[in-house]
Enzyme design. Sequence first.
Site, PDB file in Angstrom:
ATOM      1  N   ASN A   1      48.904 -61.542 111.483  1.00 48.18           N
ATOM      2  CA  ASN A   1      49.493 -61.669 112.811  1.00 48.18           C
ATOM      3  C   ASN A   1      51.000 -61.753 112.668  1.00 48.18           C
ATOM      4  OD1 ASN A   1      47.295 -61.777 114.580  1.00 48.18           O
ATOM      5  ND2 ASN A   1      46.906 -63.912 114.064  1.00 48.18           N
TER       6      ASN A   1
ATOM      7  N   PHE B   1      48.340 -74.304 120.558  1.00 48.32           N
ATOM      8  CA  PHE B   1      49.339 -73.379 121.090  1.00 48.32           C
ATOM      9  C   PHE B   1      48.631 -72.189 121.703  1.00 48.32           C
ATOM     10  CE2 PHE B   1      53.903 -73.986 120.269  1.00 48.32           C
ATOM     11  CZ  PHE B   1      53.843 -75.271 119.765  1.00 48.32           C
TER      12      PHE B   1
HETATM   13  O1  C5P Z   1      41.953 -69.092 120.185  1.00 52.65           O
HETATM   14  P1  C5P Z   1      43.392 -68.796 120.205  1.00 52.65           P
HETATM   15  O2  C5P Z   1      43.864 -68.100 118.975  1.00 52.65           O
HETATM   16  O3  C5P Z   1      43.881 -68.087 121.370  1.00 52.65           O
HETATM   17  O4  C5P Z   1      44.076 -70.266 120.290  1.00 52.65           O
HETATM   18  C1  C5P Z   1      45.291 -70.561 119.747  1.00 52.65           C
HETATM   19  C2  C5P Z   1      45.286 -71.964 119.218  1.00 52.65           C
HETATM   20  O5  C5P Z   1      44.138 -72.214 118.394  1.00 52.65           O
HETATM   21  C3  C5P Z   1      46.448 -72.224 118.303  1.00 52.65           C
HETATM   22  O6  C5P Z   1      46.750 -73.597 118.383  1.00 52.65           O
HETATM   23  C4  C5P Z   1      45.900 -71.843 116.939  1.00 52.65           C
HETATM   24  O7  C5P Z   1      46.607 -72.461 115.881  1.00 52.65           O
HETATM   25  C5  C5P Z   1      44.478 -72.330 117.032  1.00 52.65           C
HETATM   26  N1  C5P Z   1      43.516 -71.503 116.281  1.00 52.65           N
HETATM   27  C6  C5P Z   1      42.859 -72.019 115.184  1.00 52.65           C
HETATM   28  N2  C5P Z   1      41.941 -71.267 114.504  1.00 52.65           N
HETATM   29  C7  C5P Z   1      41.654 -70.007 114.902  1.00 52.65           C
HETATM   30  C8  C5P Z   1      42.316 -69.466 116.025  1.00 52.65           C
HETATM   31  C9  C5P Z   1      43.238 -70.234 116.680  1.00 52.65           C
HETATM   32  O8  C5P Z   1      43.134 -73.167 114.795  1.00 52.65           O
HETATM   33  N3  C5P Z   1      40.761 -69.305 114.247  1.00 52.65           N
END
Ligand code: C5P
Length: 396
Positions: A209, A323
């Site tokens: 990303n 976030f």
């Molecule tokens: O689910 P999404 O990626 O949209 O959500 C973002 C938040 O979830 C951020 O705080 C990110 O660090 C966390 N996240 C996570 N593990 C993932 C995806 C997102 O901890 N696999």
Amino acid sequence: MELHGKRIALGVTGGIAAYKAAELVRQLIREGASVQVAMTDAATRFVTPVTFQALSGRPVFTDQWDARIGNNMAHIDLSREADALLVAPASADFLARIAHGLADDLLSTLVLARDCPLLVAPAMNRQMWENPATQRNIATLRGDGIAILGPGCGDQACGESGLGRMLEPDELVAALIAHFQPKLLAGCRLLLTAGPTFEAIDPVRGITNLSSGRMGYAIARAAREAGAEVTLVSGPVALPCPPGVTRIAVTSAQQMREAVLQRAGENDVFVGVAAVADYRPASPATRKIKKDGGAPSPIELVANPDILAEVAALPVPPLCVGFAAESHDLHDYAEKKRRAKKIPLIVGNLISDGFGGDDNTLILFDDEGQHPLPTAPKIELARRLVARIATLLEKR
Ligand code: C5P
């Protein structure tokens, strides 16, 4: 201008690192501080008062009998006018003298008579630093509540290498900035993730990303400045670890998850800032995939674990903060994510507002509604987020 309006009394003692104190004055002034320099006699053998006068724009004091201060009490007046007294470099001899409360020149008298915090940046040969007498003096000064900045490790002017180098001017400026931050998270342990993850396709290719890691690193720094013990689980980024922060470097989401779950139980706060890849290749190739001229073979993907949701679902979870970086419909998505992951606070930002840059624009979403944080440098926003986290911790 992170030291805007701060009045710093800078003591310079006799050591070769005194030449770096000249650069320190410049950097302090660049951050908005005013600097009043006082030098020991030995310091003037290394750098002249004229240098410091030119850089600070103020007369430099070296003599306790200096008649320029009307009441002839430079040792009192200089500290009364200061928000902090920093001695950099602080020689072994000077540290020994102030550890024993001696006041036999202007600077040591100033130290004894001060009514503001004192920070010292030791600078000496490594044997002098390791000498039990110096270590005893340092322990005494620490016990007296004096902040010891460094020393650093590396090449020394004498040709030897080891502990005893004065911290660099930028490190000293960062320490002063940290010193002035309110200790809102004192005694608190905070774990956070930052940066992207990288999911291997083969040994040289992968899925990742876009994330510079700067917002997460700013939060790590702000939390540390606020007195927290900070552990930063970081994906691959090109950023230095903030001072005083423990960094654990990981690459993939699975490694990040493991590093986080090992530590989540012993932390009071977890902040997921990392841009975790949603998917990873199901079976990464162990050897480089070659072009064979035909159609490219599809890559089968599997979902990565949601680290934040897992931490939030622990039997006794830390205070969890997430976030949501979105390209559109920020409010809807952020609030939906907050509910789906069952976390008390989510920080939303529009990708167009802050990706990779110095500034960002954030909106905090919690049980009490939305709290917009207008565009500002990431470190400033990080400090405001830390303040909100401290408030939520108090309410817990
Ligand atoms: O689910 P999404 O990626 O949209 O959500 C973002 C938040 O979830 C951020 O705080 C990110 O660090 C966390 N996240 C996570 N593990 C993932 C995806 C997102 O901890 N696999």
